[in-house]
Enzyme design. Structure first.
Site, PDB file in Angstrom:
ATOM      1  N   LYS A 107       0.795  -1.223   0.000  1.00 27.50           N
ATOM      2  CA  LYS A 107       0.000   0.000   0.000  1.00 27.50           C
ATOM      3  C   LYS A 107       0.832   1.280   0.000  1.00 27.50           C
ATOM      4  CE  LYS A 107      -4.072  -2.168   1.938  1.00 27.50           C
ATOM      5  NZ  LYS A 107      -3.604  -3.520   2.326  1.00 27.50           N
TER       6      LYS A 107
HETATM    7  C1  LIG Z   1      -4.402  -4.553   1.963  1.00 24.15           C
HETATM    8  C2  LIG Z   1      -3.744  -5.861   1.891  1.00 24.15           C
HETATM    9  C3  LIG Z   1      -4.267  -6.907   1.098  1.00 24.15           C
HETATM   10  C4  LIG Z   1      -5.565  -6.768   0.353  1.00 24.15           C
HETATM   11  O1  LIG Z   1      -5.488  -5.853  -0.704  1.00 24.15           O
HETATM   12  P1  LIG Z   1      -6.823  -5.299  -1.398  1.00 24.15           P
HETATM   13  O2  LIG Z   1      -6.372  -4.329  -2.417  1.00 24.15           O
HETATM   14  O3  LIG Z   1      -7.634  -4.672  -0.311  1.00 24.15           O
HETATM   15  O4  LIG Z   1      -7.519  -6.486  -1.972  1.00 24.15           O
HETATM   16  C5  LIG Z   1      -3.559  -8.082   1.030  1.00 24.15           C
HETATM   17  N1  LIG Z   1      -2.417  -8.264   1.713  1.00 24.15           N
HETATM   18  C6  LIG Z   1      -1.894  -7.294   2.498  1.00 24.15           C
HETATM   19  C7  LIG Z   1      -0.652  -7.585   3.244  1.00 24.15           C
HETATM   20  C8  LIG Z   1      -2.532  -6.066   2.595  1.00 24.15           C
HETATM   21  O5  LIG Z   1      -2.014  -5.128   3.381  1.00 24.15           O
END
Ligand SMILES: *Cc1c(COP(=O)(O)O)cnc(C)c1O
Length: 432
Positions: A107
């Protein structure tokens, strides 16, 4: 570029307005009005291009002329200042490690891009108008947003997280930075946090007092830059000349949906696989044709503890709301915590690869899909560094992980959070 609301009851807006608003006034998610394929020459020469150039080509049509080329490239250079390695795990299976940024989860890219776009727009204005970024986190978003927005002029950040349901490191990352970042610790689950955030956006009392926006993947500036990973992986694996299959561990389905957007831009992706935990709304939908959201269940892959995936509507839009088209492009599987731990152990013992619980589910799902597919190169996305999930990892694996400097830097800091239990308390906080 213009964006429309997927609820079709709100006016079209510019890129800047879509970023600043987050969600459309009719509660719909914004979606680009047009999507143009990139020229074949781009894909033919992609191995000669650097990450910033690739990212610029991928995102430029979505920004349009609202940020000039020079500034957009500067932003991208700053956002993409770390590695995105492809690591071979076993024959025809690689991990795409998206956790080498400041908060060690994928993210970071979206959060940093959004923060810099808001920063850019603020600088262009004669009269400064503060923006409040409101965000719900199931674990990693909070840290990425806190780090990405720290010290950005004219932006206040309020993070809601479910008390006791994020890992210690995740909690430190979102509660210890101070400055323009505030953490609200919610007595509830992630969906409660997400619901409060959505409610705040529609609250007229708040709207008159604040310019509120969201930094969840419903925000296009968080969502769209996630396309880059798929281009980078393609660049690295192109010479194999095999059918490319991506397995994406999914919660709110923003990341995988960005991959599907990359595919729409012409990136030759053969198939997508989604891996989930007990929160198996999408795999169930693919199996039964009935989409039923549920209350989220707590698991060891906590960033995927989402019972009502907010980006799924964008996935449907990308497949023209055609269930069969979606099934041709996407397979989905779900796994228990026991199976997840088994996979983590298997990857370490058999392949000397240390995966986090989310990546391990991506691996399991990919293996399952590849049982019936030949001549494919599978890539599972390693969405976070295993150290973020230390307490749930088996002992032997725990001991073999070294502390990365990004984590070392925050681990002993003091937590600051405000506890809340309901929407009225959030509102009172925002109004004071
Ligand atoms: C946020 C996150 C996900 C899920 O991603 P999305 O875009 O919400 O589907 C998967 N793994 C980790 C480690 C995350 O932080």
């Amino acid at each position: 570029m213009k964006y429309f609301s997927l609820n079709h009851k709100a006016p079209e807006v510019s890129f800047q307005d879509a970023v600043v608003k987050g969600l459309a006034p009719d509660k719909g998610l914004y979606f680009p009005k047009e999507i143009h394929k990139l020229p074949t020459s781009f894909f033919e020469t992609i191995d000669t291009l650097d990450h910033v150039t690739i990212a610029y080509e991928a995102i430029k049509q979505f920004v349009g002329d609202e940020i000039p080329e020079k500034d957009l490239k500067e932003i991208l250079k700053d956002v993409l200042s770390f590695d995105f390695p492809i690591v071979s795990v076993e024959e025809n299976i690689s991990a795409l490690e998206l956790y080498h940024g400041p908060t060690m989860a994928f993210k970071d890219v979206g959060a940093r891009f959004m923060a810099r776009c808001l920063g850019y727009f603020n600088k262009q204005k004669d009269i400064k108008e503060d923006v409040t970024v409101l965000v719900a986190t199931s674990g990693d978003t909070g840290g990425a947003v806190a780090s990405g927005f720290l010290g950005v002029d004219g932006v206040e950040v309020v993070i809601l997280y479910p008390s006791g349901k994020v890992s210690d490191i995740q909690e430190k990352q979102l509660t210890t930075l101070g400055q323009n970042i505030t953490a609200l610790e919610v007595n509830g689950v992630f969906d409660d946090c997400q619901d409060m955030v959505k409610k705040a956006f529609l609250d007229e009392d708040l709207k008159t007092k604040h310019k509120l926006t969201s930094a969840n993947s419903i925000n296009i500036a968080r969502w769209l830059p996630q396309m880059f990973y798929f281009f980078f992986a393609y660049k690295a694996l192109k010479r194999n000349n095999k059918k490319l299959v991506f397995s994406v561990p999914s919660g709110n389905y923003g990341n995988i949906c960005a991959g599907m957007m990359a595919q729409r831009l012409g990136l030759p992706i053969h198939h997508f696989v989604t891996g989930t935990n007990a929160n198996n709304i999408v795999p169930e939908y693919l199996k039964t044709g009935t989409y039923t959201t549920k209350s989220s269940v707590q698991t060891i892959s906590n960033a995927m503890d989402v019972g009502a995936p907010s980006n799924f509507i964008r996935i449907e839009e990308l497949h023209h709301h055609d269930f069969n088209a979606l099934k041709t492009n996407l397979s989905g599987y779900s796994y228990t915590d026991e199976q997840t731990i088994e996979a983590i152990n298997h990857l370490k013992d058999k392949h000397n690869y240390i995966a986090d619980p989310h990546g391990a589910i991506g691996y399991l799902s990919l293996k399952k899909y590849l049982e019936t597919t030949y001549d494919a190169q599978g890539v599972f996305l390693e969405t976070a560094h295993p150290i973020k999930f230390l307490p749930v990892l088996p002992k032997a694996i725990k001991e073999s992980i070294t502390m990365p400097p990004q984590i070392e830097a925050i681990i002993d800091r003091e937590k600051h959070s405000l506890k809340i239990s309901n929407y009225d308390q959030l509102k009172t906080y925002l109004l004071q």
